[in-house]
Motif scaffolding. Structure first.
Motif, mmCIF file in Angstrom:
data_model
loop_
_atom_site.group_PDB
_atom_site.id
_atom_site.type_symbol
_atom_site.label_atom_id
_atom_site.label_comp_id
_atom_site.label_asym_id
_atom_site.label_seq_id
_atom_site.Cartn_x
_atom_site.Cartn_y
_atom_site.Cartn_z
ATOM 1 N N ALA A 608 117.446 69.731 80.272
ATOM 2 C CA ALA A 608 116.557 70.373 79.295
ATOM 3 C C ALA A 608 115.188 70.561 79.945
ATOM 4 O O ALA A 608 114.876 69.914 80.959
ATOM 5 C CB ALA A 608 116.434 69.499 78.054
ATOM 6 N N VAL A 609 114.369 71.417 79.375
ATOM 7 C CA VAL A 609 113.012 71.588 79.900
ATOM 8 C C VAL A 609 112.256 70.265 79.754
ATOM 9 O O VAL A 609 112.634 69.411 78.945
ATOM 10 C CB VAL A 609 112.254 72.712 79.137
ATOM 11 C CG1 VAL A 609 112.863 74.065 79.411
ATOM 12 C CG2 VAL A 609 112.195 72.423 77.642
ATOM 13 N N GLY A 633 121.042 79.706 75.836
ATOM 14 C CA GLY A 633 121.233 78.383 76.466
ATOM 15 C C GLY A 633 120.592 77.297 75.619
ATOM 16 O O GLY A 633 119.406 76.995 75.763
ATOM 17 N N LEU A 635 121.877 73.976 74.981
ATOM 18 C CA LEU A 635 122.149 72.590 75.409
ATOM 19 C C LEU A 635 122.075 71.675 74.175
ATOM 20 O O LEU A 635 122.728 71.946 73.181
ATOM 21 C CB LEU A 635 121.179 72.172 76.518
ATOM 22 C CG LEU A 635 121.509 70.861 77.245
ATOM 23 C CD1 LEU A 635 122.760 71.000 78.101
ATOM 24 C CD2 LEU A 635 120.371 70.419 78.154
ATOM 25 N N TYR A 638 116.809 70.743 72.734
ATOM 26 C CA TYR A 638 115.461 70.184 72.941
ATOM 27 C C TYR A 638 114.403 71.285 72.879
ATOM 28 O O TYR A 638 113.463 71.224 72.072
ATOM 29 C CB TYR A 638 115.410 69.439 74.290
ATOM 30 C CG TYR A 638 114.064 68.821 74.553
ATOM 31 C CD1 TYR A 638 113.698 67.633 73.946
ATOM 32 C CD2 TYR A 638 113.137 69.456 75.384
ATOM 33 C CE1 TYR A 638 112.443 67.073 74.155
ATOM 34 C CE2 TYR A 638 111.886 68.899 75.610
ATOM 35 C CZ TYR A 638 111.548 67.712 74.995
ATOM 36 O OH TYR A 638 110.294 67.168 75.204
ATOM 37 N N SER A 639 114.596 72.330 73.708
ATOM 38 C CA SER A 639 113.611 73.425 73.666
ATOM 39 C C SER A 639 113.661 74.117 72.303
ATOM 40 O O SER A 639 112.633 74.569 71.782
ATOM 41 C CB SER A 639 113.876 74.425 74.789
ATOM 42 O OG SER A 639 115.237 74.815 74.775
ATOM 43 N N GLU A 657 124.826 79.483 72.548
ATOM 44 C CA GLU A 657 125.363 78.421 73.409
ATOM 45 C C GLU A 657 126.864 78.620 73.570
ATOM 46 O O GLU A 657 127.586 78.833 72.593
ATOM 47 C CB GLU A 657 125.050 77.048 72.791
ATOM 48 C CG GLU A 657 125.693 75.870 73.466
ATOM 49 C CD GLU A 657 125.381 75.739 74.955
ATOM 50 O OE1 GLU A 657 124.194 75.696 75.323
ATOM 51 O OE2 GLU A 657 126.353 75.704 75.753
ATOM 52 N N VAL A 658 127.334 78.500 74.810
ATOM 53 C CA VAL A 658 128.752 78.750 75.067
ATOM 54 C C VAL A 658 129.627 77.510 74.829
ATOM 55 O O VAL A 658 130.797 77.631 74.495
ATOM 56 C CB VAL A 658 128.955 79.319 76.495
ATOM 57 C CG1 VAL A 658 128.793 78.227 77.547
ATOM 58 C CG2 VAL A 658 130.305 79.998 76.649
ATOM 59 N N HIS A 662 128.118 71.168 73.212
ATOM 60 C CA HIS A 662 126.648 71.269 73.263
ATOM 61 C C HIS A 662 126.124 71.782 71.924
ATOM 62 O O HIS A 662 125.124 71.296 71.411
ATOM 63 C CB HIS A 662 126.207 72.230 74.389
ATOM 64 C CG HIS A 662 126.516 71.705 75.763
ATOM 65 N ND1 HIS A 662 126.115 72.338 76.910
ATOM 66 C CD2 HIS A 662 127.185 70.602 76.174
ATOM 67 C CE1 HIS A 662 126.532 71.649 77.960
ATOM 68 N NE2 HIS A 662 127.190 70.608 77.534
ATOM 69 N N GLY A 688 126.804 84.275 76.293
ATOM 70 C CA GLY A 688 125.647 85.141 76.058
ATOM 71 C C GLY A 688 126.007 86.618 76.071
ATOM 72 O O GLY A 688 125.599 87.368 75.168
ATOM 73 N N ASP A 713 117.583 80.648 79.334
ATOM 74 C CA ASP A 713 117.738 79.358 80.017
ATOM 75 C C ASP A 713 119.216 78.969 80.047
ATOM 76 O O ASP A 713 119.605 77.887 79.626
ATOM 77 C CB ASP A 713 116.908 78.290 79.268
ATOM 78 C CG ASP A 713 116.811 76.992 80.047
ATOM 79 O OD1 ASP A 713 117.091 77.001 81.261
ATOM 80 O OD2 ASP A 713 116.460 75.957 79.443
ATOM 81 N N ASP A 715 123.143 80.338 82.254
ATOM 82 C CA ASP A 715 123.691 80.422 83.611
ATOM 83 C C ASP A 715 122.875 81.390 84.473
ATOM 84 O O ASP A 715 122.575 82.509 84.059
ATOM 85 C CB ASP A 715 125.172 80.826 83.556
ATOM 86 C CG ASP A 715 125.424 82.027 82.648
ATOM 87 O OD1 ASP A 715 124.691 82.178 81.646
ATOM 88 O OD2 ASP A 715 126.325 82.829 82.947
ATOM 89 N N TYR A 722 120.845 89.025 81.023
ATOM 90 C CA TYR A 722 120.203 88.543 79.786
ATOM 91 C C TYR A 722 118.843 89.221 79.599
ATOM 92 O O TYR A 722 118.443 89.571 78.491
ATOM 93 C CB TYR A 722 120.020 87.011 79.823
ATOM 94 C CG TYR A 722 121.321 86.231 79.855
ATOM 95 C CD1 TYR A 722 122.435 86.653 79.140
ATOM 96 C CD2 TYR A 722 121.443 85.067 80.604
ATOM 97 C CE1 TYR A 722 123.637 85.942 79.169
ATOM 98 C CE2 TYR A 722 122.619 84.342 80.643
ATOM 99 C CZ TYR A 722 123.714 84.780 79.933
ATOM 100 O OH TYR A 722 124.891 84.084 79.967
#
Ligand SMILES: C[S@@+](CC[C@H](N)C(=O)[O-])C[C@H]1O[C@@H](n2cnc3c(N)ncnc32)[C@H](O)[C@@H]1O
Length: 796
Positions: A608-609, A633, A635, A638-639, A657-658, A662, A688, A713, A715, A722
């Motif tokens: 995560a960032v 993205g 995850l 968090y972001s 999110e793929v 997650h 995406g 954020d 792949d 994107y």
């Protein structure tokens, strides 16, 4: 010893004993029969269940290795962080609020059981210390450091971790190290009360904080011998007028404390006590509160009635069963013939008589007075003897009625031990949790007895395993708490978690594979938890008062501070600054921190960032008054939480999110952070490049609003795709597109730098530069993460 005294020939060790004897050549270790872990040796079913589980699920060794490498790294850093003590240690003293809190915890726990200090005299000196620290006696400062170190992990202070240790445990370790160094420098000719108090507390504190645990038994034995060399085993009354009444009683208390500590360390290690065969005429500790201990001639008649609780009651009452406990410890750790059934029954009667004899305040609730903790320890230390006595019979897979009775007795004793700990759970229980081991022995006994009874039809204990599983569930919570407080000691959790799964598999053998996986997952989660709450070593240093950063915001002063106190060789200096930024500009946010730790616990990668990056990106949305944010993205979200906070009340975040796992964890984290899903954040599951065209179509048809801010954020190979879609789904002029990690991508794919060029790699920077639709820049970044950079574009 006179020549006429015949040395008794000790019995030859029997062939098969339940001990741990391992290592090779001269580097070996021995733990005898009463050591709780030795019990596993006689539980082959649990051992093979654990071995099979590990073989089938290699995820555990992986996370163990990860934590181990963090631990090694911290150990290396610690060399530079921990100071070598050159006599000056006052600056290590925490602020007044912390010291008050820790000292209170210490007095409420240790000093209501083992007795080391005289509380009124302590407070008097403490008050003077607060007024004028510099004039304090060094021995008094050391004594306080040890009191606080004993309480450091007991106080329930929320702690992060560093390597496989809690930061509060590292603080305790530092205080212990300083105290030990100080003690070693003291003259052996000038011994006074505080020296003995410090010696006792050093042992106690190491035990509570699990520091150098393999040496506890030898250190306890050394302390006992030092005390005997000073005649503590003889009643101080023999010294006559050379010792005041106050000192008489303090000596008796210290002797009782030392002997109790040594006996328990012997039982835990599975070794005879150094006291075996030693005679002593030291009178029993008086049953009095400290206010009644005044500096007068010795007068034991002041001792209160057995049934009245005082702060010295634990030592006073405990003495009654001391000889029995020491004898039984010698017998169960005797390498000769095992105890015969008749002997076991006789000793059981003696133990039961001691239990009967416990004072009436024992039966009052812990909240009724200070007796809860003392009562629990008195009860537990007797009940553990019943387990030790009966376990050799109880563990036999034998329908014989003796074995069945033993199983019943062991189980009930274990039940009582676990009940005692549970009873204390609101109050003072942390002391039992960290200082005593009987509940581990009890949990293993519950598991072992229930397992055998289940396999023997008609056993007295019955075949219903459910109540035992509930006890093990309770124990797992205790071990989880122990791990959080210490940051270590996963093995016991693992034993009990495996034991619980073994019992479940006994009930339903078809579920065994899943149970094994569950046992592993449970313990792996503990490792993940600790790995997920790591703190940077510079913040640890600041928290440990090892150095004070300048209060000023002057960058030169700050640089000088970090220069002088920081080892650039071993730690990335940019992390220092990130830690500092986090401390002053970001602070603690429960939702965000939970997202980090929960994600790690659930096995998500730590990509995560960083906190500063999250805040920066979310501030951009605030600057541009963005309403609709698109993130590619998610995850663990968090972001996403940062963006949700920034646009709250103004707009909405859509995140793609793929990975279903997650996505699930992200939704859990978002909700835990108080973000409404899907009202405030919508997490769309899918790749995406599949989801984006749908979004574009919906915007086209007017079914969805276009985006003001697009955060990419996911792949790396698709960054450009994107970006291209990002422009299409944006609201147009003034919209912002942010691509994270472009610099790392460029370097790794050899677009710039010395890596070999990956022909497939798309040059996002060059393509953006040539794109008439946007104006863009790349900013390189450093921080807690490695050198990287993001691309920021504004749609024209
Ligand atoms: C670097 S992480 C995102 C971190 C997150 N933005 C944060 O800072 O908290 C990348 C995420 O993108 C997801 N991902 C990878 N390929 C993807 C794709 N083709 N489509 C959507 N998501 C993808 C991964 O599963 C992973 O969860």
């Amino acid at each position: 010893m006179s020549d006429s005294v015949q040395l008794l020939e000790p019995p030859k060790p029997r062939k098969k004993e339940n001990v741990i004897f391992r290592g090779k050549n001269f580097k070996t270790q021995f733990y005898g029969g009463s050591n709780p872990t030795s019990l596993i040796g006689d539980f082959p079913e649990l051992r093979s269940f654990m071995q099979d589980s590990i073989k089938q699920h290699p995820s555990l060794p992986r996370v163990q290795r990860e934590l181990k490498s963090l631990q090694i790294k911290w150990k290396a850093e610690k060399q530079t962080v921990f100071p070598s003590i050159k006599g000056e240690f006052l600056h290590l003293f925490p602020d007044e609020e912390t010291s008050n809190r820790l000292i209170h915890v210490y007095l409420d726990t240790v000093e209501t059981t083992y007795r080391v200090v005289h509380v009124p005299s302590f407070w008097k000196e403490y008050q003077s210390f607060l007024v004028d620290r510099k004039s304090a006696r060094p021995a008094f400062v050391i004594l306080m450091l040890l009191m606080m170190s004993t309480a450091s992990c007991l106080s329930g202070e929320k702690s992060t971790h560093v390597g496989d240790s809690a930061v509060v445990r590292e603080r305790a370790a530092l205080w212990i190290e300083v105290s030990e160094q100080w003690l070693q420098k003291q003259s052996h000719k000038q011994i006074y009360l505080a020296i003995w108090q410090i010696r006792c507390l050093l042992l106690l504190s190491k035990q509570v904080n699990v520091i150098k645990k393999k040496r506890i038994w030898t250190e306890a034995g050394t302390l006992l011998r030092q005390a005997m060399a000073a005649g503590f085993h003889r009643d101080p009354g023999n010294l006559g007028q050379k010792c005041t009444g106050f000192d008489h009683e303090m000596r008796r208390r210290l002797w009782a404390t030392i002997t109790e500590l040594e006996l328990q360390a012997s039982i835990d290690r599975g070794m005879p006590s150094a006291l075996a065969g030693v005679s002593s005429d030291c009178a029993t500790v008086q049953n009095i509160d400290d206010d009644d201990l005044i500096d007068e001639a010795d007068d034991t008649s002041r001792s209160k009635n057995w049934d009245l609780y005082t702060a010295s009651s634990y030592l006073h009452v405990s003495r009654s069963s001391f000889a029995l406990r020491a004898t039984l410890n010698s017998l169960v750790n005797n390498l000769g013939l095992p105890l015969q059934w008749e002997q076991v029954v006789d000793y059981e009667e003696l133990v039961k008589a001691e239990v009967e004899n416990l004072p009436s305040w024992m039966r009052s609730s812990p909240s009724d007075g200070g007796g809860g903790l003392s009562g629990a320890i008195l009860q537990i230390q007797l009940q553990q003897l019943l387990i030790l006595l009966h376990m050799p019979f109880a563990r036999k897979m034998d329908p014989n009625s003796r074995c069945s009775v033993s199983r019943m007795i062991c189980f009930q004793a274990a039940e009582r031990i676990l009940e005692q700990v549970r009873k204390l759970s609101q109050h003072q229980y942390s002391f039992i949790l960290l200082f005593r081991q009987e509940y581990f022995r009890a949990a293993l006994a519950v598991c072992h007895c229930a397992y055998i009874a289940h396999n023997i039809p008609g056993d007295l204990l019955g075949t219903n395993i459910r109540p035992s599983i509930e006890y093990l569930d309770d124990s797992l919570m205790l071990f989880e708490d122990r791990i959080t407080r210490l940051g270590t000691d996963f093995t016991r959790y693992w034993y009990i978690s495996a034991g619980r799964s073994l019992l479940n598999s006994a009930v339903d053998p078809s579920d065994e594979t899943r149970q094994k996986q569950q046992a592993i997952e449970h313990v792996a989660r503990q490792y993940h938890r600790i790995r997920g709450s790591q703190e940077d070593s510079i913040s640890v240093k600041i928290r440990l008062n090892l150095t004070e950063p300048p209060a000023t915001g002057d960058p030169n002063a700050l640089a000088a501070f970090y220069d002088s106190s920081y080892d650039y060789e071993s730690v990335n200096p940019t992390k220092v600054v990130d830690a500092y930024i986090k401390k002053h500009l970001i602070g603690a946010d429960e939702g965000l921190e939970h997202a980090y730790t929960n994600s790690t616990e659930k096995g998500l990668p730590m990509i995560a960032v960083s906190p500063a990056q999250g805040k920066f990106a979310s501030m951009l949305t605030t600057i541009g008054s963005a309403r609709n944010v698109l993130e590619i993205g998610t995850l663990g979200g968090y972001s996403t939480i940062w963006f949700a906070k920034a646009v709250k009340g103004r707009g909405k975040v859509t995140s793609i999110e793929v990975s279903p796992h997650h996505r699930d964890v992200a939704i859990e984290n978002l909700r835990a952070a108080g973000v409404r899903v899907p009202e405030e954040v919508d997490v769309l599951l899918g790749a995406g490049l599949e989801v984006l065209p749908k979004l574009a179509a919906e915007i086209e048809k007017g079914e969805r609003e276009a985006f003001d801010f697009v955060f990419i954020d996911a792949d790396w190979p698709n960054q450009w795709n994107y970006f291209d879609f990002g422009v299409k789904v944006s609201k147009g002029q003034g919209a912002v597109i942010y691509i994270d990690n472009v610099v790392q991508n460029m370097l790794e794919s050899g677009i710039v730098g010395k890596n070999q060029r990956d022909e497939e790699a798309v040059d996002v920077v060059a393509k953006t530069g040539a794109d008439y639709r946007v104006d863009a820049v790349v900013m390189q970044t450093v921080g807690s993460k490695t050198h990287d950079g993001f691309l920021l574009a504004i749609v024209k």
